[in-house]
Design an enzyme around this catalytic site. Structure first.
Site, PDB file in Angstrom:
ATOM      1  N   CYS A   2      -0.995   1.184  13.852  1.00 35.30           N
ATOM      2  CA  CYS A   2       0.226   1.045  14.645  1.00 35.30           C
ATOM      3  C   CYS A   2       1.107  -0.033  14.029  1.00 35.30           C
ATOM      4  CB  CYS A   2      -0.125   0.679  16.081  1.00 35.30           C
ATOM      5  SG  CYS A   2      -1.335   1.781  16.837  1.00 35.30           S
ATOM      6  N   ARG A  27       4.362   3.615  10.446  1.00 29.60           N
ATOM      7  CA  ARG A  27       2.986   3.225  10.750  1.00 29.60           C
ATOM      8  C   ARG A  27       2.439   3.952  11.977  1.00 29.60           C
ATOM      9  NH1 ARG A  27       1.721  -1.724   8.117  1.00 29.60           N
ATOM     10  NH2 ARG A  27      -0.072  -1.907   9.487  1.00 29.60           N
ATOM     11  N   TRP A  71       0.175   4.822  16.750  1.00 32.19           N
ATOM     12  CA  TRP A  71      -0.597   5.928  16.199  1.00 32.19           C
ATOM     13  C   TRP A  71      -1.878   5.966  17.013  1.00 32.19           C
ATOM     14  CZ3 TRP A  71      -5.318   7.020  13.905  1.00 32.19           C
ATOM     15  CH2 TRP A  71      -5.405   8.247  13.226  1.00 32.19           C
ATOM     16  N   ASN A  97      -2.528  -3.773  17.174  1.00 33.10           N
ATOM     17  CA  ASN A  97      -2.830  -2.852  16.077  1.00 33.10           C
ATOM     18  C   ASN A  97      -4.284  -3.084  15.692  1.00 33.10           C
ATOM     19  OD1 ASN A  97      -2.793  -1.150  13.805  1.00 33.10           O
ATOM     20  ND2 ASN A  97      -2.129  -2.831  12.482  1.00 33.10           N
ATOM     21  N   GLY A  98      -5.080  -2.016  15.679  1.00 34.19           N
ATOM     22  CA  GLY A  98      -6.494  -2.142  15.340  1.00 34.19           C
ATOM     23  C   GLY A  98      -7.343  -1.354  16.313  1.00 34.19           C
ATOM     24  N   GLU A 452      -3.420  16.126  -5.844  1.00 34.11           N
ATOM     25  CA  GLU A 452      -2.312  15.365  -5.259  1.00 34.11           C
ATOM     26  C   GLU A 452      -1.180  16.298  -4.833  1.00 34.11           C
ATOM     27  OE1 GLU A 452       0.151  12.204  -4.000  1.00 34.11           O
ATOM     28  OE2 GLU A 452      -2.020  12.504  -4.175  1.00 34.11           O
ATOM     29  N   LYS A 456       0.294  16.719  -0.985  1.00 40.31           N
ATOM     30  CA  LYS A 456       1.701  16.581  -0.612  1.00 40.31           C
ATOM     31  C   LYS A 456       2.162  17.801   0.185  1.00 40.31           C
ATOM     32  CE  LYS A 456       2.142  13.097  -1.119  1.00 40.31           C
ATOM     33  NZ  LYS A 456       0.955  12.559  -1.681  1.00 40.31           N
ATOM     34  N   GLU A 459       0.597  17.739   3.705  1.00 40.23           N
ATOM     35  CA  GLU A 459       1.077  16.608   4.502  1.00 40.23           C
ATOM     36  C   GLU A 459       2.430  16.888   5.143  1.00 40.23           C
ATOM     37  OE1 GLU A 459      -0.310  12.298   2.836  1.00 40.23           O
ATOM     38  OE2 GLU A 459       0.887  13.503   1.463  1.00 40.23           O
ATOM     39  N   HIS A 475     -16.756  30.738  -7.966  1.00 43.42           N
ATOM     40  CA  HIS A 475     -17.936  30.290  -7.227  1.00 43.42           C
ATOM     41  C   HIS A 475     -17.638  30.214  -5.732  1.00 43.42           C
ATOM     42  CE1 HIS A 475     -20.172  29.377 -10.918  1.00 43.42           C
ATOM     43  NE2 HIS A 475     -19.005  28.938 -11.389  1.00 43.42           N
ATOM     44  N   LYS A 574       1.338   5.736   7.639  1.00 43.85           N
ATOM     45  CA  LYS A 574       1.323   5.356   6.232  1.00 43.85           C
ATOM     46  C   LYS A 574       0.199   4.389   5.894  1.00 43.85           C
ATOM     47  CE  LYS A 574       4.087   4.524   2.286  1.00 43.85           C
ATOM     48  NZ  LYS A 574       3.769   5.806   1.663  1.00 43.85           N
TER      49      LYS A 574
END
Length: 579
Positions: A2, A27, A71, A97-98, A452, A456, A459, A475, A574
């Site tokens: 957060c 955040r 968040w 935050n935490g 990557e 993207k 996301e 496979h 983020k």
């Protein structure tokens, strides 16, 4: 994960807090809230994004206050679960935050003592514990409460009748901004840039008392001196600058970012433990993990140094032989899992090196040595220029350890990226935007590039995208191929070129539409692919960079075509500061 912000000064607090929360919204953006001090604690909080709120609710008075953008970890996003949280008397307000790991036991005990809870969050227990400890001195009540908490926290607390706010930190970032007649607190420096360039980074175990005209920092109950740092970032660096989204702006900043990253390390400044390493372990998460995988593909053949690559979230719990050096990669410098890996290495007398973008972040103060990327602030949740900067730093490390054989290549990397920024991706976007699933396939160093690229796409577009080493398709994953499942493949002349052509033909035989990243004049690729995205000819290292940028742009334009909220994709934040 957060974002929290606090203010004590001479101005109306509410507009400053709201603007600060907008700066911190990357955040977390499930809900938001602010509390200010006037004759009592006044609160406005709501589910949703603070960016959608007018400039000020107009109902909160006072020059001291705290704010939060969430968040969700405990409790669904809702008005009730939004911060700030209060005690039974509504005299105390807390933002956090935490994660409080022992909140369930604390909550049961508090309920047993008659406390009434109004939310499903772990944070609310803090307000009730402070209520029990409060005898007229908020700082003392907070000090007596903190030893009861297990887990991570950055806290800001206010109480009616007290002309101050209290801050506390343990394993979650918290920075103070020192203005003229005003003091700020925030999860990172972005909300502070418009008001001051002087900041203090609190350490784990610190508490701080913030008044409009003064501040005091304590470690335990003893006064502590913390250095004031001058920051070079400016308010302009956190503006869109005419771009539709921060992500597009940050993609276009990558020529400068790669240049800064390559020049962030030299033979003279590179940590000596890397110069003498016979084995290396890289620990990272998400995009940083993919950068570490590229590093492994490059360094092992160039330098003969074996590299282990470990996910930060697993490293803490695995029994893994220690190498000479652990490299922890974290854009924010606050990634909880990567920090845990660095601490594990230190406890076992292993040299540690941090690669990060944020000066004085927790990882820089934890690791033995640090390499700063100098990418500048990255606001969009999806990493772009921070990833390219990580790769640039790691390429320079390989270049130095291999005797400078790629110095000229890296010196011209920025120009290679500039070549592809305006590539027309319309045909590729036409295919991707209609798909529910996309395969990304590559070989060698281009396999992590594809990992990557797939990250993207998923996301920001919400299209299910998976990357595979091309040789693994037979496979199992081949069962998923169909005319409705396009595949994106990198097929560039090199050691794996012929076999990649064969893999593309195998996919095409199943009716799969093929988008190929390859040389524009390659007739063999053109015969197979439905769409060719041209990759400029050049050194393999620059092609790693250019294909990365092309895949970022493909994800961006696909998400934009679909009308997604690109800078703040759903469910993501983020800076991942909790495990």
């Amino acid at each position: 994960m957060c974002g929290i912000v606090g203010y004590a000064g001479y101005r109306s607090a509410a507009p400053i807090l709201l603007q600060g929360l907008r700066r911190l919204e990357y955040r977390g953006y499930d809900s938001y809230g602010i509390a200010t001090l006037s004759t009592e604690v006044c609160i406005h909080k709501k589910a949703g994004k603070v960016s959608e709120l007018p400039d000020s609710p107009g109902i909160l008075q006072g020059t001291i206050g705290i704010g939060h953008t969430r968040w969700a970890t405990h409790g669904i996003p809702s008005d009730i679960n939004a911060h700030p949280h209060q005690d039974c008397t509504d005299q105390i307000a807390v933002v956090h935050n935490g994660i409080i790991e022992n909140y369930s036991a604390l909550k049961r005990d508090l309920i047993g003592r008659g406390h009434i809870f109004r939310s499903d969050t772990d944070t609310e227990v803090i307000a009730h514990l402070i209520e029990e400890a409060y005898t007229g001195d908020l700082l003392e009540a907070v000090r007596n409460t903190l030893p009861l908490l297990s887990g991570s926290y950055a806290l800001l607390i206010i109480s009616a009748g007290e002309n101050r706010l209290i801050a506390a930190r343990n394993q979650s970032p918290l920075v103070l901004g020192i203005g003229d007649g005003e003091i700020f607190a925030a999860s990172d420096i972005t909300p502070l840039l418009e008001y001051t360039s002087r900041v203090i980074y609190l350490n784990d175990g610190d508490t701080a008392e913030l008044r409009p005209d003064s501040y005091s920092v304590y470690f335990g109950d003893r006064p502590a001196e913390r250095e004031i740092h001058e920051i070079s970032w400016t308010p302009d660096t956190i503006q869109k600058g005419g771009f539709a989204h921060f992500m597009l702006k940050e993609i276009f900043e990558q020529p400068d970012a790669i240049h800064q990253a390559v020049h962030a390390v030299s033979e003279e400044t590179m940590p000596s433990c890397l110069l003498n390493a016979s084995s290396i372990t890289v620990v990272a998460c998400g995009s940083s993990y993919h950068a570490g995988m590229i590093f492994r593909y490059l360094i092992e053949p160039a330098c003969g140094i074996p590299v282990r690559l470990e996910m930060g979230s697993e490293y803490k719990y695995a029994s893994i032989p220690f190498s000479d050096v652990i490299i922890g990669i974290s854009q924010s410098g606050e990634t909880a899992d990567t920090l845990a890996a660095i601490r594990k290495g230190i406890c076992n007398n292993v040299k540690t090196v941090a690669i990060t973008n944020v000066l004085n972040s927790t990882i820089t103060r934890s690791a033995h040595d640090t390499i700063l990327m100098h990418a500048g602030p990255e606001i969009s949740v999806a990493a772009s220029k921070s990833f390219i900067s990580q790769v640039g730093v790691l390429m320079q490390v390989v270049n130095i350890l291999s005797g400078g054989r790629c110095h000229d290549v890296l010196d011209h990397a920025r120009y290679a990226i500039e070549q592809v920024l305006l590539t027309d991706l319309t045909e590729a976007v036409d295919i991707c935007s209609k798909a529910e699933h996309i395969f990304y396939v590559g070989r060698g160093v281009f396999y992590p590039v594809m990992m990557e690229g797939a990250l993207k796409m998923k996301e920001i577009s919400y299209i299910h995208a998976e990357a595979y080493a091309a040789g693994e398709l037979k496979h199992g994953p081949f069962a998923l191929l169909s005319p409705e499942t396009p595949a994106i493949a990198i097929c560039i002349p090199g050691p794996a070129y012929e076999v990649m052509l064969g893999n593309m033909k195998e996919m095409k035989a199943r009716g799969t539409p093929i988008i190929a990243l390859g040389n524009d004049d390659d007739e063999d690729v053109r015969e197979i692919a439905d769409v060719i995205v041209p990759v400029p000819k050049g050194h393999p290292w620059t092609q790693v960079l250019t294909t990365t940028v092309l895949l970022q742009l493909l994800a961006y334009h696909t998400a934009n075509r679909l009308g997604r909220e690109i800078d703040m994709p759903r469910n993501l934040a983020k800076s991942v500061t909790v495990e």
